[in-house]
Design a protein around this motif. Sequence first.
Motif, short mmCIF file in Angstrom:
data_model
loop_
_atom_site.label_atom_id
_atom_site.label_comp_id
_atom_site.label_asym_id
_atom_site.label_seq_id
_atom_site.Cartn_x
_atom_site.Cartn_y
_atom_site.Cartn_z
N ILE A 45 3.58 -16.94 -5.81
CA ILE A 45 2.01 -17.64 -5.74
C ILE A 45 1.75 -17.54 -4.68
O ILE A 45 0.15 -17.25 -4.68
N GLU A 46 2.30 -17.56 -3.39
CA GLU A 46 1.70 -17.43 -2.05
C GLU A 46 1.27 -15.72 -1.91
O GLU A 46 0.50 -15.56 -1.23
N GLY A 47 2.11 -14.81 -2.42
CA GLY A 47 1.66 -13.31 -2.23
C GLY A 47 2.50 -12.58 -3.35
O GLY A 47 3.55 -12.03 -3.56
N PRO A 48 1.40 -12.14 -4.32
CA PRO A 48 1.91 -11.44 -5.51
C PRO A 48 2.63 -10.15 -5.23
O PRO A 48 3.31 -9.34 -6.16
N MET A 49 1.76 -9.47 -4.14
CA MET A 49 2.14 -8.07 -4.08
C MET A 49 3.15 -7.39 -3.99
O MET A 49 3.77 -6.25 -4.46
N ASP A 50 4.10 -8.29 -3.27
CA ASP A 50 5.62 -7.61 -2.87
C ASP A 50 6.40 -7.81 -4.46
O ASP A 50 7.16 -7.14 -4.66
N TYR A 63 5.35 -13.90 -10.56
CA TYR A 63 6.51 -13.65 -10.82
C TYR A 63 6.84 -13.22 -12.18
O TYR A 63 7.22 -12.04 -12.59
N SER A 64 6.82 -14.12 -13.07
CA SER A 64 6.76 -13.70 -14.56
C SER A 64 5.95 -12.48 -14.98
O SER A 64 6.47 -11.75 -16.01
N ALA A 65 4.73 -12.51 -14.47
CA ALA A 65 3.76 -11.35 -15.15
C ALA A 65 4.53 -10.10 -14.50
O ALA A 65 4.49 -9.10 -15.41
#
Length: 351
Positions: free
Chosen positions: A95-100, A157-159
Amino acid sequence: MEFKKRILVTGGAGFIGSHLVRLFVNKYPDYQIINFDKLTYAGNLENLRDVENAPNYVFVKGDIVSISDVQAAFETHGITDVIHLAAESHVDRSIEGPMDFVLTNVVGTVNLLQTSKDFWKGSDHVFHHVSTDEVYGSLGVEGFFTEKTPFDPRSPYSASKASSDHFVSAFFHTYGLPIKMSNCSNNYGSHHFPEKLIPLMILNIQNNKPLPVYGKGENIRDWLWVEDHVRAIDVIFHTGKIGESYTIGGLNEWTNIDLVHFLCRMMDEKLGREIGTSEKLITYVTDRKGHDLRYAIDASKLENELGWKPSIAFDEGLNRTVDWYLANQEWIEKVTSGAYQKYYSNMYSDR
Ligand code: NAD
Ligand code: TYD
């Protein structure tokens, strides 16, 4: 020695990966286990001290996002099979940072699929992709996820995990890559990084720190002993059908608040505190954004077709888990020094 299989286990230094590596190294001396891990904050070679000198174990530091790291591992070790666990795994961080999460979980998975497809000739191979029940979204008060439940991921995460699952399936349908998939509920046990609910609560109870319960604590998770998860992966890897997926769970649903109360009572007893002492630490904090209400798994395909079932009851597993944390202060100090402190204050200070 000529090994029967040379299995690349990605993420083998993480929570579930280290349990899987230990199981396979000890149970299958005729397999070589190549633990391929980037050693992010969640990967810790301390988790594998007891097997690091085994003749059938090799560690390779590498990043699945780097195609050259992946290809080099396949070429150097003549990889015959993959059990893929490497991932960014924490919903709050996503939620804080999806790119990783996109990079490791999606791009990294496609690198592994592509390399397996290019490298493997013939059909005597398995690419086992380890995934989560969170790809199915959130349940209401009734019903269970099965292998047939449509994907409906809601967190970054789940996406990212759902996307990786789709790529695994696409490589089976398009290129005939011999894949198997498993989607498991929440795990608990030793060596679990203390950003997830159970180890975080154990450490905070021990240290008399506030116990941050999100929202009203009414969200429900289905908890499975990590050793039972890796036994399921073993069974699916060896006897599951190519091209199929299996859901894994323990029929063990708990609201977060009931679970925290249960842990408080258990730890008051173990720490010689008056019963009720630790419950006073419970602090309701701002809810997680998009917080999935309930996960629950129907694992009957795995149970009926492959004969797996959970081996221990939840109170037994939780007792063993708490005992492990209380007996392993050195591990805790190692993983909670430095970066963990910063993470904790970012995530919880103004909640
Ligand atoms: P974890 O976060 O404890 O460990 C992940 C491991 O992957 C770490 O060792 C890390 O160093 C490694 N890693 C991360 N990025 C990497 C990269 N780019 N290249 C190579 N290695 C990298 O995770 P976990 O809880 O052990 O979960 C393992 C797998 O199981 C994940 O795929 C997760 O989605 C899945 N899963 C977890 C749970 C659970 O409850 N923990 C439940 C179901 C499925
Ligand atoms: P977590 O262990 O992060 O697993 P997941 O989000 O993948 O299910 O969280 C389990 C549940 O506990 C989830 O409903 C969120 C909640 N939770 C808290 O209430 N407080 C916390 O500090 C954490 C980390 C989680």
